[in-house]
Design a protein around this motif. Structure first.
Motif, PDB file in Angstrom:
ATOM      1  N   GLU A 114       0.961  -1.287  -0.051  1.00 50.79           N
ATOM      2  CA  GLU A 114       0.079  -0.144   0.019  1.00 50.79           C
ATOM      3  C   GLU A 114       1.042   1.348   0.115  1.00 50.79           C
ATOM      4  OE1 GLU A 114      -3.241  -0.058  -0.258  1.00 50.79           O
ATOM      5  OE2 GLU A 114      -3.488  -2.065  -0.130  1.00 50.79           O
ATOM      6  N   LYS A 115       1.968   1.178   0.645  1.00 55.62           N
ATOM      7  CA  LYS A 115       2.886   2.202   0.549  1.00 55.62           C
ATOM      8  C   LYS A 115       4.243   2.127   0.137  1.00 55.62           C
ATOM      9  CE  LYS A 115       3.531   2.219   5.665  1.00 55.62           C
ATOM     10  NZ  LYS A 115       3.692   2.782   6.921  1.00 55.62           N
ATOM     11  N   ILE A 116       5.196   2.764  -0.236  1.00 56.51           N
ATOM     12  CA  ILE A 116       6.305   2.884  -0.907  1.00 56.51           C
ATOM     13  C   ILE A 116       7.309   3.490  -0.069  1.00 56.51           C
ATOM     14  CG2 ILE A 116       7.619   3.319  -3.153  1.00 56.51           C
ATOM     15  CD1 ILE A 116       5.202   1.368  -3.338  1.00 56.51           C
ATOM     16  N   ARG A 117       8.450   2.574   0.640  1.00 57.09           N
ATOM     17  CA  ARG A 117       9.459   3.043   1.077  1.00 57.09           C
ATOM     18  C   ARG A 117      10.396   4.087   0.257  1.00 57.09           C
ATOM     19  NH1 ARG A 117      14.407  -0.509   3.833  1.00 57.09           N
ATOM     20  NH2 ARG A 117      14.872   0.946   5.722  1.00 57.09           N
ATOM     21  N   VAL A 118      10.670   5.095   0.810  1.00 56.44           N
ATOM     22  CA  VAL A 118      11.472   6.143   0.486  1.00 56.44           C
ATOM     23  C   VAL A 118      12.798   6.141   1.001  1.00 56.44           C
ATOM     24  CG1 VAL A 118      11.508   8.560  -0.337  1.00 56.44           C
ATOM     25  CG2 VAL A 118       9.450   7.329  -0.343  1.00 56.44           C
ATOM     26  N   TYR A 119      13.870   6.458   0.307  1.00 52.01           N
ATOM     27  CA  TYR A 119      15.389   6.732   1.083  1.00 52.01           C
ATOM     28  C   TYR A 119      15.635   8.426   0.492  1.00 52.01           C
ATOM     29  CZ  TYR A 119      18.181   5.894  -3.238  1.00 52.01           C
ATOM     30  OH  TYR A 119      19.040   5.971  -4.323  1.00 52.01           O
ATOM     31  N   ALA A 120      16.212   8.901   1.402  1.00 55.96           N
ATOM     32  CA  ALA A 120      16.618  10.355   1.365  1.00 55.96           C
ATOM     33  C   ALA A 120      18.050  10.444   0.815  1.00 55.96           C
ATOM     34  CB  ALA A 120      16.371  10.966   2.435  1.00 55.96           C
ATOM     35  N   ILE A 341       3.968  14.475  -0.437  1.00 53.01           N
ATOM     36  CA  ILE A 341       3.675  13.216  -0.555  1.00 53.01           C
ATOM     37  C   ILE A 341       4.494  12.028   0.384  1.00 53.01           C
ATOM     38  CG2 ILE A 341       2.643  13.378  -3.024  1.00 53.01           C
ATOM     39  CD1 ILE A 341       5.228  12.002  -3.893  1.00 53.01           C
ATOM     40  N   ILE A 342       5.452  12.569   0.710  1.00 49.07           N
ATOM     41  CA  ILE A 342       6.245  11.535   1.667  1.00 49.07           C
ATOM     42  C   ILE A 342       5.825  11.925   3.114  1.00 49.07           C
ATOM     43  CG2 ILE A 342       8.596  10.947   2.188  1.00 49.07           C
ATOM     44  CD1 ILE A 342       9.605  11.933  -0.401  1.00 49.07           C
ATOM     45  N   VAL A 343       5.531  10.755   3.520  1.00 52.06           N
ATOM     46  CA  VAL A 343       5.134  10.978   5.048  1.00 52.06           C
ATOM     47  C   VAL A 343       5.702   9.791   5.870  1.00 52.06           C
ATOM     48  CG1 VAL A 343       3.099  10.897   6.777  1.00 52.06           C
ATOM     49  CG2 VAL A 343       2.512  11.754   4.426  1.00 52.06           C
ATOM     50  N   ASN A 344       6.529  10.356   6.778  1.00 47.55           N
ATOM     51  CA  ASN A 344       7.194   9.249   7.512  1.00 47.55           C
ATOM     52  C   ASN A 344       8.090   8.197   6.955  1.00 47.55           C
ATOM     53  OD1 ASN A 344       6.358  10.283  10.065  1.00 47.55           O
ATOM     54  ND2 ASN A 344       4.837   9.330  10.280  1.00 47.55           N
ATOM     55  N   GLY A 345       8.564   8.888   5.735  1.00 47.74           N
ATOM     56  CA  GLY A 345       9.678   8.084   4.928  1.00 47.74           C
ATOM     57  C   GLY A 345       8.840   7.099   3.855  1.00 47.74           C
ATOM     58  N   TYR A 346       7.591   7.285   3.732  1.00 42.17           N
ATOM     59  CA  TYR A 346       6.771   6.223   2.673  1.00 42.17           C
ATOM     60  C   TYR A 346       6.050   7.356   1.923  1.00 42.17           C
ATOM     61  CZ  TYR A 346       8.255   2.250   5.396  1.00 42.17           C
ATOM     62  OH  TYR A 346       8.916   1.139   5.909  1.00 42.17           O
ATOM     63  N   ILE A 347       5.503   6.832   0.814  1.00 45.55           N
ATOM     64  CA  ILE A 347       4.687   7.407  -0.075  1.00 45.55           C
ATOM     65  C   ILE A 347       3.321   6.550  -0.177  1.00 45.55           C
ATOM     66  CG2 ILE A 347       4.046   8.155  -2.681  1.00 45.55           C
ATOM     67  CD1 ILE A 347       7.102   9.247  -2.768  1.00 45.55           C
ATOM     68  N   ALA A 348       2.254   6.852   0.103  1.00 43.64           N
ATOM     69  CA  ALA A 348       0.987   5.837  -0.033  1.00 43.64           C
ATOM     70  C   ALA A 348       0.596   6.037  -1.276  1.00 43.64           C
ATOM     71  CB  ALA A 348      -0.008   6.402   1.162  1.00 43.64           C
ATOM     72  N   LEU A 349      -0.060   5.000  -2.020  1.00 39.32           N
ATOM     73  CA  LEU A 349      -0.742   5.075  -3.146  1.00 39.32           C
ATOM     74  C   LEU A 349      -2.116   5.531  -2.653  1.00 39.32           C
ATOM     75  CD1 LEU A 349       0.653   4.120  -5.925  1.00 39.32           C
ATOM     76  CD2 LEU A 349       1.779   2.997  -4.069  1.00 39.32           C
ATOM     77  N   SER A 350      -2.804   6.459  -3.605  1.00 33.78           N
ATOM     78  CA  SER A 350      -4.128   6.552  -3.316  1.00 33.78           C
ATOM     79  C   SER A 350      -5.100   5.804  -4.197  1.00 33.78           C
ATOM     80  CB  SER A 350      -4.306   7.992  -3.676  1.00 33.78           C
ATOM     81  OG  SER A 350      -4.233   8.386  -4.924  1.00 33.78           O
TER      82      SER A 350
END
Ligand code: MG
Length: 377
Positions: A114-120, A341-350
């Protein structure tokens, strides 16, 4: 439904963010974004425009392949032509999703997550002391990221020949020290990657990768130039530090040998650059045959990033996607949703159709790339 027009605009983001708008006789439009194509990609899209007008916008893969094969003598394997096709392809996916009232990932087989992990990608640079590194890392962690990447190449080396790939003792120690400081600042729960930007020869890269094994990096990125896959494999086979490459390759043809020779542990296609959503899904599926994780390189705006997230959601072997530190105003205001769109290091699909984000053209135009037109006829 028929395509009636293709228009482009460009903004200054991380380099040029090139926007492709596809219009139809049904009044539905799709918007795509591509990166690293430059003004050449704009010219190519103008050239391809007559071949798209009157066509079925739902035949995404067939249109892509027809245009690619039709221009195979003009660079149909890599570079600006493929990036131009990528911008069109992503716009067609946005359009199809809107027409069918479905998020793109639902048209791609559905979601694995459901949500995509993001790295900075963060600005830790050679020459910083531990306090400076800690301050940067603290800022990244305060925003909720669970993974980040640092650059370990660069900085001033005495008597350094700019064309020679051999790391001096001083450079080697500086790279190891920088990773050590970043990992110490982050703590054991946070994943850390290090990018060498293709700057080393094979023995220098192997020595570095081995000396970094103690830090259990998420990956060491492009330790040697990526065009020689056998050299990359020499490094990969000599170390337990995971090796990652692929941000400068195009299409599944460009990734085939890298994957088949298992020359890396992680692949990092740049989705809005190297062929688009269908192509990168195929690249991910090829990699998955060898259990190789998929960790896209990404310098796009929130829209290109979210488009990439639909691919990341629809494949089993997704690891993490990149976020580049734009100035915050551009990142949050260029979309109508006016949010990070990045919340707590994740992007949620809508559940919104298509990509699921809309460009605020008025705000975006304030960032118009010099010398380009703005969605002109
Ligand atoms: Mg890189």
């Amino acid at each position: 439904m028929k395509i009636t027009n293709i228009k482009t605009a460009a903004t200054s983001g991380h380099g040029m963010h090139l926007w492709v708008k596809v219009e139809t006789d049904a009044g539905i439009t799709g918007l795509g974004e591509c990166v690293h194509g430059g003004v050449q990609a704009i010219a190519i899209i103008q050239e391809l425009r007559p071949r798209l007008i009157g066509r079925d916008p739902f035949a995404i893969d067939a249109l892509f392949e027809e245009l690619r094969r039709g221009h195979v003598f003009d660079g149909g394997f890599a570079g600006a032509l493929i990036t131009a096709l990528t911008g069109i392809e992503i716009a067609l996916w946005d359009l199809k999703g809107k027409a069918l009232k479905a998020p793109i990932c639902e048209l791609m087989g559905g979601k694995f997550r459901e949500k995509i992990r993001v790295y900075a990608d963060c600005q830790v640079n050679p020459g910083m002391d531990f306090g400076q590194v800690q301050a940067v890392v603290d800022n990244v962690l305060a925003r909720g990221f669970t993974a980040f990447k640092i650059d370990v190449d660069g900085g001033e080396a005495k008597n350094k020949d700019p064309f020679n790939f051999t790391a001096s003792q001083w450079e080697h120690e500086r790279m190891v020290q920088l990773v050590e400081m970043a990992c110490r600042a982050a703590g054991p729960e946070i994943a850390v990657a290090a990018d060498v930007h293709t700057r080393l020869d094979v023995p220098s890269a192997i020595r570095l990768a081995r000396d970094l094994e103690q830090f259990h990096l998420m990956w060491l990125e492009e330790p040697v130039p990526p065009e020689n896959i056998d050299a990359m494999r020499e490094v990969k086979r000599a170390t337990t530090t995971p090796i990652c490459a692929g941000e400068n390759l195009y299409l599944r043809h460009g990734f085939r040998e890298l994957i088949e020779k298992q020359a890396v542990d992680v692949i990092m296609p740049d989705i809005p650059k190297c062929g688009g959503l269908s192509e990168c899904r195929k690249i991910a599926n090829l990699a998955e045959l060898y259990y190789i994780p998929f960790a896209p390189h990404n310098v796009a705006s929130p829209i290109g990033t979210m488009a990439s997230c639909h691919v990341c959601a629809s494949i089993p072997n997704f690891l993490v996607i990149e976020f580049h530190w734009f100035h915050r105003e551009y990142w949050t205001t260029i979309i109508k949703e006016k949010t990070d769109i990045i919340v707590n290091g994740y992007i949620a699909l809508s559940d919104r159709p298509g990509i699921g984000l809309e460009l605020d053209e008025e705000v975006a135009r304030a960032h118009q790339y010099p010398g380009t037109t703005w969605f002109a006829e």
